[in-house]
Design an enzyme around this catalytic site. Structure first.
Site, PDB file in Angstrom:
ATOM      1  N   LYS A   1     -38.015  98.534  82.654  1.00 16.45           N
ATOM      2  CA  LYS A   1     -38.264  99.895  83.163  1.00 16.45           C
ATOM      3  C   LYS A   1     -38.858  99.807  84.577  1.00 16.45           C
ATOM      4  CE  LYS A   1     -38.899 101.329  78.433  1.00 16.45           C
ATOM      5  NZ  LYS A   1     -39.271 102.395  77.551  1.00 16.45           N
TER       6      LYS A   1
ATOM      7  N   GLY B   1     -41.652 103.188  72.864  1.00 17.65           N
ATOM      8  CA  GLY B   1     -42.977 103.102  73.469  1.00 17.65           C
ATOM      9  C   GLY B   1     -44.086 103.737  72.646  1.00 17.65           C
TER      10      GLY B   1
ATOM     11  N   GLU C   1     -31.426 103.791  69.913  1.00 21.28           N
ATOM     12  CA  GLU C   1     -32.844 103.866  70.226  1.00 21.28           C
ATOM     13  C   GLU C   1     -33.376 105.262  69.879  1.00 21.28           C
ATOM     14  OE1 GLU C   1     -33.991 100.790  73.414  1.00 21.28           O
ATOM     15  OE2 GLU C   1     -33.347 102.584  74.451  1.00 21.28           O
TER      16      GLU C   1
ATOM     17  N   ASN D   1     -35.811  95.390  78.715  1.00 23.28           N
ATOM     18  CA  ASN D   1     -35.737  96.473  79.706  1.00 23.28           C
ATOM     19  C   ASN D   1     -37.135  96.626  80.303  1.00 23.28           C
ATOM     20  OD1 ASN D   1     -35.541  98.883  81.107  1.00 23.28           O
ATOM     21  ND2 ASN D   1     -35.347 100.171  79.281  1.00 23.28           N
TER      22      ASN D   1
ATOM     23  N   GLY E   1     -38.381  97.127  75.250  1.00 26.34           N
ATOM     24  CA  GLY E   1     -39.078  97.593  76.445  1.00 26.34           C
ATOM     25  C   GLY E   1     -40.375  96.827  76.644  1.00 26.34           C
TER      26      GLY E   1
ATOM     27  N   HIS F   1     -29.927 105.607  78.921  1.00 26.68           N
ATOM     28  CA  HIS F   1     -31.246 105.440  78.281  1.00 26.68           C
ATOM     29  C   HIS F   1     -31.878 106.819  78.110  1.00 26.68           C
ATOM     30  CE1 HIS F   1     -35.426 104.351  77.606  1.00 26.68           C
ATOM     31  NE2 HIS F   1     -34.999 103.146  77.298  1.00 26.68           N
TER      32      HIS F   1
ATOM     33  N   SER G   1     -39.862 100.175  70.067  1.00 25.68           N
ATOM     34  CA  SER G   1     -41.074  99.516  69.543  1.00 25.68           C
ATOM     35  C   SER G   1     -40.785  98.239  68.764  1.00 25.68           C
ATOM     36  CB  SER G   1     -41.905 100.498  68.714  1.00 25.68           C
ATOM     37  OG  SER G   1     -42.429 101.525  69.552  1.00 25.68           O
TER      38      SER G   1
ATOM     39  N   GLU H   1     -34.735 107.880  78.571  1.00 26.87           N
ATOM     40  CA  GLU H   1     -35.600 108.313  79.680  1.00 26.87           C
ATOM     41  C   GLU H   1     -34.759 108.860  80.830  1.00 26.87           C
ATOM     42  OE1 GLU H   1     -37.853 104.669  79.951  1.00 26.87           O
ATOM     43  OE2 GLU H   1     -38.803 105.142  78.034  1.00 26.87           O
TER      44      GLU H   1
HETATM   45  C1  PEP Z   1     -36.642 100.970  75.578  1.00 22.13           C
HETATM   46  O1  PEP Z   1     -37.113 101.781  76.346  1.00 22.13           O
HETATM   47  O2  PEP Z   1     -35.475 100.617  75.706  1.00 22.13           O
HETATM   48  C2  PEP Z   1     -37.505 100.460  74.516  1.00 22.13           C
HETATM   49  C3  PEP Z   1     -36.928 100.003  73.453  1.00 22.13           C
HETATM   50  O3  PEP Z   1     -38.868 100.527  74.724  1.00 22.13           O
HETATM   51  P1  PEP Z   1     -40.034  99.967  73.771  1.00 22.13           P
HETATM   52  O4  PEP Z   1     -39.575  98.635  73.214  1.00 22.13           O
HETATM   53  O5  PEP Z   1     -41.224  99.821  74.664  1.00 22.13           O
HETATM   54  O6  PEP Z   1     -40.215 100.961  72.686  1.00 22.13           O
END
Ligand code: PEP
Length: 256
Positions: free
Chosen positions: A13, A178, A172, A11, A237, A102, A216, A104
Protein backbone atom coordinates in the site's frame (compact mmCIF):
# COMPACT_ATOMS: atom_id res chain seq x y z
CA UNK A 1 -4.87 -29.19 -16.25
CA UNK A 2 -1.62 -28.71 -14.30
CA UNK A 3 -1.89 -28.13 -10.55
CA UNK A 4 -2.22 -24.48 -9.60
CA UNK A 5 1.05 -23.10 -8.23
CA UNK A 6 0.46 -21.31 -4.91
CA UNK A 7 1.02 -17.55 -5.02
CA UNK A 8 1.70 -15.31 -2.02
CA UNK A 9 1.72 -11.58 -2.76
CA UNK A 10 2.46 -8.69 -0.41
CA UNK A 11 0.70 -5.36 -0.91
CA UNK A 12 2.70 -2.61 0.78
CA UNK A 13 0.00 0.00 0.00
CA UNK A 14 1.27 3.56 0.68
CA UNK A 15 4.14 2.35 2.85
CA UNK A 16 7.85 2.14 2.19
CA UNK A 17 10.85 4.31 1.46
CA UNK A 18 14.17 3.20 -0.02
CA UNK A 19 15.30 1.88 3.36
CA UNK A 20 12.44 -0.65 3.27
CA UNK A 21 14.08 -2.50 0.36
CA UNK A 22 16.10 -4.36 2.98
CA UNK A 23 12.89 -6.23 3.85
CA UNK A 24 12.56 -7.40 0.24
CA UNK A 25 16.17 -8.56 0.25
CA UNK A 26 15.69 -10.35 3.58
CA UNK A 27 12.64 -12.12 2.20
CA UNK A 28 14.49 -13.11 -0.97
CA UNK A 29 17.30 -14.59 1.10
CA UNK A 30 14.87 -16.70 3.13
CA UNK A 31 13.15 -17.82 -0.05
CA UNK A 32 16.40 -18.66 -1.82
CA UNK A 33 17.50 -20.77 1.13
CA UNK A 34 14.27 -22.81 1.28
CA UNK A 35 13.14 -22.82 -2.35
CA UNK A 36 9.39 -22.56 -1.72
CA UNK A 37 7.03 -24.22 -4.16
CA UNK A 38 4.99 -21.01 -4.09
CA UNK A 39 5.48 -18.06 -6.41
CA UNK A 40 6.17 -14.90 -4.37
CA UNK A 41 5.38 -11.28 -5.19
CA UNK A 42 5.75 -7.90 -3.53
CA UNK A 43 3.81 -4.84 -4.64
CA UNK A 44 5.51 -1.74 -3.24
CA UNK A 45 4.36 1.83 -3.94
CA UNK A 46 5.05 2.89 -7.54
CA UNK A 47 8.09 4.91 -6.44
CA UNK A 48 9.84 1.69 -5.37
CA UNK A 49 8.89 -0.69 -8.20
CA UNK A 50 12.07 -0.13 -10.24
CA UNK A 51 14.31 0.08 -7.19
CA UNK A 52 12.88 -3.14 -5.74
CA UNK A 53 13.12 -4.98 -9.05
CA UNK A 54 16.73 -3.83 -9.40
CA UNK A 55 17.59 -4.65 -5.79
CA UNK A 56 16.28 -8.19 -6.25
CA UNK A 57 18.01 -8.55 -9.61
CA UNK A 58 21.33 -7.40 -8.18
CA UNK A 59 21.10 -9.45 -5.02
CA UNK A 60 22.87 -12.78 -4.86
CA UNK A 61 19.53 -14.59 -4.82
CA UNK A 62 18.20 -13.20 -8.11
CA UNK A 63 15.00 -11.53 -9.27
CA UNK A 64 13.17 -14.73 -10.10
CA UNK A 65 12.76 -15.64 -6.42
CA UNK A 66 10.41 -12.73 -5.75
CA UNK A 67 8.61 -10.86 -8.51
CA UNK A 68 7.53 -7.24 -8.17
CA UNK A 69 4.16 -5.69 -8.92
CA UNK A 70 2.34 -2.37 -9.05
CA UNK A 71 -0.77 -1.54 -7.01
CA UNK A 72 -2.83 0.07 -9.79
CA UNK A 73 -2.54 1.11 -13.43
CA UNK A 74 -4.42 3.32 -15.87
CA UNK A 75 -6.39 1.71 -18.68
CA UNK A 76 -4.55 3.74 -21.34
CA UNK A 77 -0.95 3.23 -22.43
CA UNK A 78 -0.16 6.97 -22.40
CA UNK A 79 -1.84 10.37 -22.42
CA UNK A 80 -2.97 13.36 -20.41
CA UNK A 81 -3.70 11.62 -17.09
CA UNK A 82 -1.75 13.48 -14.45
CA UNK A 83 -0.58 11.29 -11.61
CA UNK A 84 -1.55 8.01 -13.24
CA UNK A 85 0.74 5.19 -14.28
CA UNK A 86 0.39 3.00 -17.38
CA UNK A 87 0.77 -0.76 -17.22
CA UNK A 88 3.55 -0.43 -19.80
CA UNK A 89 5.45 1.85 -17.41
CA UNK A 90 5.19 -0.70 -14.62
CA UNK A 91 6.37 -3.40 -16.98
CA UNK A 92 9.38 -1.35 -18.04
CA UNK A 93 10.17 -0.65 -14.38
CA UNK A 94 10.46 -4.39 -13.81
CA UNK A 95 6.97 -5.37 -12.64
CA UNK A 96 5.43 -8.77 -13.37
CA UNK A 97 2.04 -8.10 -11.75
CA UNK A 98 -0.36 -5.28 -11.10
CA UNK A 99 -3.17 -5.29 -8.53
CA UNK A 100 -6.40 -3.84 -9.94
CA UNK A 101 -9.74 -3.18 -8.27
CA UNK A 102 -8.45 -3.23 -4.70
CA UNK A 103 -11.32 -2.21 -2.41
CA UNK A 104 -9.36 0.86 -1.30
CA UNK A 105 -9.26 2.00 -4.93
CA UNK A 106 -12.91 1.10 -5.47
CA UNK A 107 -13.84 3.11 -2.35
CA UNK A 108 -11.33 5.99 -2.41
CA UNK A 109 -11.32 6.57 -6.18
CA UNK A 110 -14.80 5.44 -7.16
CA UNK A 111 -13.51 2.63 -9.35
CA UNK A 112 -16.29 0.54 -10.85
CA UNK A 113 -15.98 -3.02 -12.10
CA UNK A 114 -16.11 -1.65 -15.65
CA UNK A 115 -13.04 0.51 -14.93
CA UNK A 116 -11.30 -2.41 -13.25
CA UNK A 117 -11.98 -4.57 -16.29
CA UNK A 118 -10.31 -1.97 -18.55
CA UNK A 119 -7.31 -1.84 -16.19
CA UNK A 120 -7.00 -5.64 -16.20
CA UNK A 121 -7.10 -5.59 -20.01
CA UNK A 122 -4.37 -2.92 -19.95
CA UNK A 123 -2.27 -5.15 -17.71
CA UNK A 124 -2.61 -7.97 -20.24
CA UNK A 125 -1.75 -5.64 -23.13
CA UNK A 126 1.48 -4.75 -21.32
CA UNK A 127 2.36 -8.35 -20.49
CA UNK A 128 1.56 -8.10 -16.77
CA UNK A 129 -0.42 -10.54 -14.65
CA UNK A 130 -3.53 -8.74 -13.35
CA UNK A 131 -4.43 -9.49 -9.72
CA UNK A 132 -8.12 -8.61 -9.74
CA UNK A 133 -9.64 -7.93 -6.30
CA UNK A 134 -13.26 -8.50 -5.32
CA UNK A 135 -15.04 -8.57 -1.98
CA UNK A 136 -18.15 -7.55 -0.10
CA UNK A 137 -18.61 -4.86 2.55
CA UNK A 138 -19.88 -5.74 6.02
CA UNK A 139 -23.30 -4.28 5.19
CA UNK A 140 -23.48 -6.49 2.10
CA UNK A 141 -22.49 -9.58 4.11
CA UNK A 142 -25.02 -8.76 6.83
CA UNK A 143 -27.69 -8.37 4.16
CA UNK A 144 -26.91 -11.88 2.85
CA UNK A 145 -25.69 -10.43 -0.45
CA UNK A 146 -22.07 -11.68 -0.41
CA UNK A 147 -22.27 -14.20 -3.24
CA UNK A 148 -24.36 -11.89 -5.42
CA UNK A 149 -21.92 -8.98 -4.92
CA UNK A 150 -18.77 -11.03 -5.48
CA UNK A 151 -20.19 -12.77 -8.54
CA UNK A 152 -21.21 -9.44 -10.07
CA UNK A 153 -17.74 -8.02 -9.42
CA UNK A 154 -16.05 -11.07 -10.97
CA UNK A 155 -18.26 -10.92 -14.07
CA UNK A 156 -17.78 -7.18 -14.41
CA UNK A 157 -14.07 -6.96 -13.62
CA UNK A 158 -12.56 -9.80 -15.67
CA UNK A 159 -12.00 -9.03 -19.34
CA UNK A 160 -12.79 -11.66 -21.96
CA UNK A 161 -9.08 -12.15 -22.68
CA UNK A 162 -8.44 -13.33 -19.10
CA UNK A 163 -6.57 -16.63 -18.87
CA UNK A 164 -5.20 -18.72 -16.04
CA UNK A 165 -1.75 -17.39 -16.95
CA UNK A 166 -2.50 -13.67 -17.13
CA UNK A 167 -5.09 -13.25 -14.36
CA UNK A 168 -5.31 -14.00 -10.64
CA UNK A 169 -8.44 -13.36 -8.58
CA UNK A 170 -8.14 -12.11 -4.99
CA UNK A 171 -11.16 -12.47 -2.71
CA UNK A 172 -10.81 -9.78 -0.06
CA UNK A 173 -13.84 -9.12 2.16
CA UNK A 174 -13.68 -5.37 2.76
CA UNK A 175 -14.50 -5.79 6.45
CA UNK A 176 -11.48 -8.08 6.92
CA UNK A 177 -8.90 -5.73 5.40
CA UNK A 178 -6.65 -4.22 8.03
CA UNK A 179 -9.16 -4.97 10.81
CA UNK A 180 -7.77 -8.15 12.34
CA UNK A 181 -11.12 -9.83 11.60
CA UNK A 182 -11.29 -12.78 9.26
CA UNK A 183 -14.16 -14.83 7.85
CA UNK A 184 -14.57 -18.40 9.07
CA UNK A 185 -12.99 -21.07 6.94
CA UNK A 186 -16.51 -22.13 5.91
CA UNK A 187 -17.25 -18.58 4.69
CA UNK A 188 -13.99 -18.47 2.73
CA UNK A 189 -14.72 -21.89 1.21
CA UNK A 190 -18.21 -20.81 0.18
CA UNK A 191 -17.02 -17.69 -1.64
CA UNK A 192 -13.98 -19.31 -3.26
CA UNK A 193 -16.20 -22.18 -4.41
CA UNK A 194 -18.64 -19.74 -5.97
CA UNK A 195 -15.84 -17.84 -7.71
CA UNK A 196 -14.46 -21.12 -9.08
CA UNK A 197 -17.92 -22.06 -10.40
CA UNK A 198 -18.20 -18.72 -12.14
CA UNK A 199 -14.73 -19.01 -13.68
CA UNK A 200 -15.51 -22.54 -14.91
CA UNK A 201 -18.74 -21.36 -16.49
CA UNK A 202 -17.11 -18.52 -18.40
CA UNK A 203 -13.55 -19.58 -19.22
CA UNK A 204 -12.17 -22.80 -20.79
CA UNK A 205 -9.29 -22.52 -18.34
CA UNK A 206 -11.52 -21.79 -15.35
CA UNK A 207 -10.00 -24.59 -13.32
CA UNK A 208 -6.52 -23.10 -13.70
CA UNK A 209 -7.08 -19.57 -12.38
CA UNK A 210 -5.53 -18.97 -8.98
CA UNK A 211 -7.86 -17.53 -6.34
CA UNK A 212 -6.12 -15.79 -3.43
CA UNK A 213 -7.64 -14.95 -0.08
CA UNK A 214 -6.82 -11.52 1.41
CA UNK A 215 -7.85 -9.74 4.60
CA UNK A 216 -5.92 -9.81 7.89
CA UNK A 217 -3.81 -12.84 6.95
CA UNK A 218 -1.22 -13.13 9.73
CA UNK A 219 1.41 -15.68 10.74
CA UNK A 220 -0.98 -17.21 13.29
CA UNK A 221 -4.00 -17.71 10.99
CA UNK A 222 -2.28 -18.36 7.66
CA UNK A 223 -2.09 -22.15 7.89
CA UNK A 224 -5.82 -22.46 8.61
CA UNK A 225 -6.86 -20.07 5.82
CA UNK A 226 -4.43 -21.47 3.26
CA UNK A 227 -5.72 -25.01 3.82
CA UNK A 228 -9.25 -24.11 2.63
CA UNK A 229 -10.36 -25.68 -0.66
CA UNK A 230 -9.78 -23.42 -3.68
CA UNK A 231 -7.54 -21.03 -1.72
CA UNK A 232 -4.45 -20.90 -3.91
CA UNK A 233 -2.51 -18.38 -1.86
CA UNK A 234 -2.80 -15.01 -0.17
CA UNK A 235 -2.78 -11.29 -0.81
CA UNK A 236 -1.27 -9.79 2.33
CA UNK A 237 -1.24 -6.16 3.41
CA UNK A 238 0.09 -5.23 6.86
CA UNK A 239 1.91 -8.47 7.51
CA UNK A 240 3.91 -8.18 4.28
CA UNK A 241 5.86 -5.11 5.39
CA UNK A 242 8.35 -7.09 7.48
CA UNK A 243 10.06 -10.21 6.19
CA UNK A 244 9.81 -11.72 9.69
CA UNK A 245 5.99 -11.52 9.53
CA UNK A 246 5.61 -12.37 5.85
CA UNK A 247 7.85 -15.42 5.86
CA UNK A 248 5.66 -17.61 8.13
CA UNK A 249 2.72 -16.85 5.80
CA UNK A 250 4.78 -17.96 2.82
CA UNK A 251 5.77 -21.06 4.75
CA UNK A 252 2.12 -21.88 5.50
CA UNK A 253 1.36 -22.42 1.80
CA UNK A 254 4.66 -22.51 0.07
CA UNK A 255 6.89 -25.03 1.73
CA UNK A 256 4.86 -28.22 1.45
C1 PEP B 1 -4.99 -5.87 1.43
O1 PEP B 1 -5.20 -4.68 1.54
O2 PEP B 1 -4.84 -6.35 0.31
C2 PEP B 1 -4.92 -6.67 2.64
C3 PEP B 1 -5.17 -7.93 2.54
O3 PEP B 1 -4.62 -6.01 3.82
P1 PEP B 1 -4.39 -6.65 5.28
O4 PEP B 1 -3.63 -7.94 5.10
O5 PEP B 1 -3.60 -5.63 6.03
O6 PEP B 1 -5.74 -6.90 5.84
Amino acid sequence: MAARRPLIVGNWKMNGLTASLGEARALAEKAAASRPVAELGLCPPATLVAAMANALKDSAVGADVIKVGGQDCHARASGAHTGDIAAEMLKEAGAAYVIVGHSERRADHGETSEMVRAKAAAAHRAGLIAIVCVGETLAERDAGATLKVVTAQIRGSLPDDATAANTVVAYEPVWAIGTGRTPTTAQVAEVHGEIRKDLLARFDEGAGFRILYGGSVKPDNAAELMAVADVDGALVGGASLKAADFWPIVAAKGLQ
